[in-house]
Design a protein around this motif. Structure first.
Motif, PDB file in Angstrom:
ATOM      1  N   GLY A  44       0.711  -1.287   0.145  1.00 35.97           N
ATOM      2  CA  GLY A  44       0.108   0.115  -0.147  1.00 35.97           C
ATOM      3  C   GLY A  44       0.735   1.291  -0.097  1.00 35.97           C
ATOM      4  O   GLY A  44       0.498   2.190  -0.895  1.00 35.97           O
ATOM      5  N   GLN A  45       2.134   1.229   0.564  1.00 37.75           N
ATOM      6  CA  GLN A  45       2.889   2.415   0.798  1.00 37.75           C
ATOM      7  C   GLN A  45       3.653   2.355  -0.585  1.00 37.75           C
ATOM      8  O   GLN A  45       3.645   3.859  -0.917  1.00 37.75           O
ATOM      9  CB  GLN A  45       3.756   2.322   1.833  1.00 37.75           C
ATOM     10  N   ALA A  46       3.798   1.503  -1.289  1.00 44.14           N
ATOM     11  CA  ALA A  46       4.442   1.558  -2.563  1.00 44.14           C
ATOM     12  C   ALA A  46       3.443   2.132  -3.789  1.00 44.14           C
ATOM     13  O   ALA A  46       3.841   3.188  -4.561  1.00 44.14           O
ATOM     14  CB  ALA A  46       4.857   0.237  -2.931  1.00 44.14           C
ATOM     15  N   ARG A  47       2.213   1.662  -3.298  1.00 46.70           N
ATOM     16  CA  ARG A  47       1.067   2.106  -4.250  1.00 46.70           C
ATOM     17  C   ARG A  47       0.983   3.783  -4.074  1.00 46.70           C
ATOM     18  O   ARG A  47       0.661   4.355  -5.256  1.00 46.70           O
ATOM     19  CB  ARG A  47      -0.146   1.421  -3.993  1.00 46.70           C
ATOM     20  N   GLY A  48       0.997   3.974  -2.841  1.00 45.18           N
ATOM     21  CA  GLY A  48       0.943   5.397  -2.690  1.00 45.18           C
ATOM     22  C   GLY A  48       2.049   6.299  -3.466  1.00 45.18           C
ATOM     23  O   GLY A  48       1.673   7.185  -3.938  1.00 45.18           O
ATOM     24  N   VAL A  49       3.053   5.831  -3.334  1.00 39.89           N
ATOM     25  CA  VAL A  49       4.444   6.479  -4.111  1.00 39.89           C
ATOM     26  C   VAL A  49       3.999   6.432  -5.662  1.00 39.89           C
ATOM     27  O   VAL A  49       4.293   7.562  -6.348  1.00 39.89           O
ATOM     28  CB  VAL A  49       5.525   5.877  -3.656  1.00 39.89           C
ATOM     29  N   VAL A  50       3.530   5.400  -5.940  1.00 36.87           N
ATOM     30  CA  VAL A  50       3.264   5.325  -7.387  1.00 36.87           C
ATOM     31  C   VAL A  50       2.051   6.214  -7.816  1.00 36.87           C
ATOM     32  O   VAL A  50       2.212   6.619  -8.945  1.00 36.87           O
ATOM     33  CB  VAL A  50       2.840   3.756  -7.869  1.00 36.87           C
ATOM     34  N   MET A  51       1.246   6.451  -7.039  1.00 35.31           N
ATOM     35  CA  MET A  51      -0.044   7.286  -7.365  1.00 35.31           C
ATOM     36  C   MET A  51       0.399   8.692  -7.286  1.00 35.31           C
ATOM     37  O   MET A  51      -0.148   9.684  -7.878  1.00 35.31           O
ATOM     38  CB  MET A  51      -1.121   7.156  -6.624  1.00 35.31           C
ATOM     39  N   LEU A  52       1.513   9.141  -6.194  1.00 31.24           N
ATOM     40  CA  LEU A  52       1.595  10.358  -5.885  1.00 31.24           C
ATOM     41  C   LEU A  52       2.857  10.787  -6.892  1.00 31.24           C
ATOM     42  O   LEU A  52       2.507  12.227  -7.415  1.00 31.24           O
ATOM     43  CB  LEU A  52       2.518  10.452  -4.771  1.00 31.24           C
TER      44      LEU A  52
END
Length: 170
Positions: A82-90
């Motif tokens: 989820g944290q990696a996904r947050g970076v990917v979306m950000l």
């Protein structure tokens, strides 16, 4: 329209860039951003962000699309993903790029015609639709599939908007 597709992962984040002109798609590039598992989480997330920023700078996409991730049975792994996904979306959002999200079944349905297709089928169809795609890892194939899905959905939305405008003009 240049579209960046992203398949989030902490260890491997797949990416793919394509151009969409009407119903025509053209492969531009694809690959994977990998992080080192023995590094601290904050360092890995920083590596991921920097690599994505470099990709965004180099390819200048108009829009981005990200695949939703499923909840993992392991809570610690799910949190890291989820944290990696947050970076990917950000990362694209910081460049002012709109980010769309698609469920895995929706992506498979758009590319293969079957929401329960296997990864091998998705990769084969991506190769068929985008000749020249390298697809060194399944993550890159998945990312291009997300971009194809977005291009298809975008085309449909534009067609509906044009039909509404024609109907309103009558």
């Amino acid at each position: 329209m240049r579209i960046l597709g992203l398949d989030p992962g902490l260890q491997h984040t797949g990416w793919g860039v394509l151009e969409s002109a009407g119903s025509r798609l053209r492969h531009l590039a694809d690959g994977v951003v990998s992080t080192e598992a023995d590094l601290p989480l904050s360092t890995r997330l920083t590596q991921l962000h920097r690599a994505l920023a470099t990709l965004l700078e180099a390819w200048r996409p108009d829009e981005a699309a990200v695949e939703h991730t499923y909840v993992n049975k392991n809570p610690a792994a799910a949190l890291k993903l989820g944290q990696a996904r947050g970076v990917v979306m950000l990362a694209p959002a910081l460049f002012g790029i709109e980010v769309a999200e698609y469920q895995a079944m929706e992506v498979k349905r758009a590319v293969v015609g079957n929401g329960h297709a296997e990864k091998v089928q998705v990769a084969a169809m991506v190769r068929h639709l985008l000749p020249g795609a390298r697809l060194l890892r399944a993550d890159a194939a998945d990312a291009l599939a997300v971009a194809i899905c977005h291009a298809n959905h975008r085309s449909t939305r534009m067609g509906w908007a044009a039909a509404r405008q024609r109907a309103a003009a009558r």
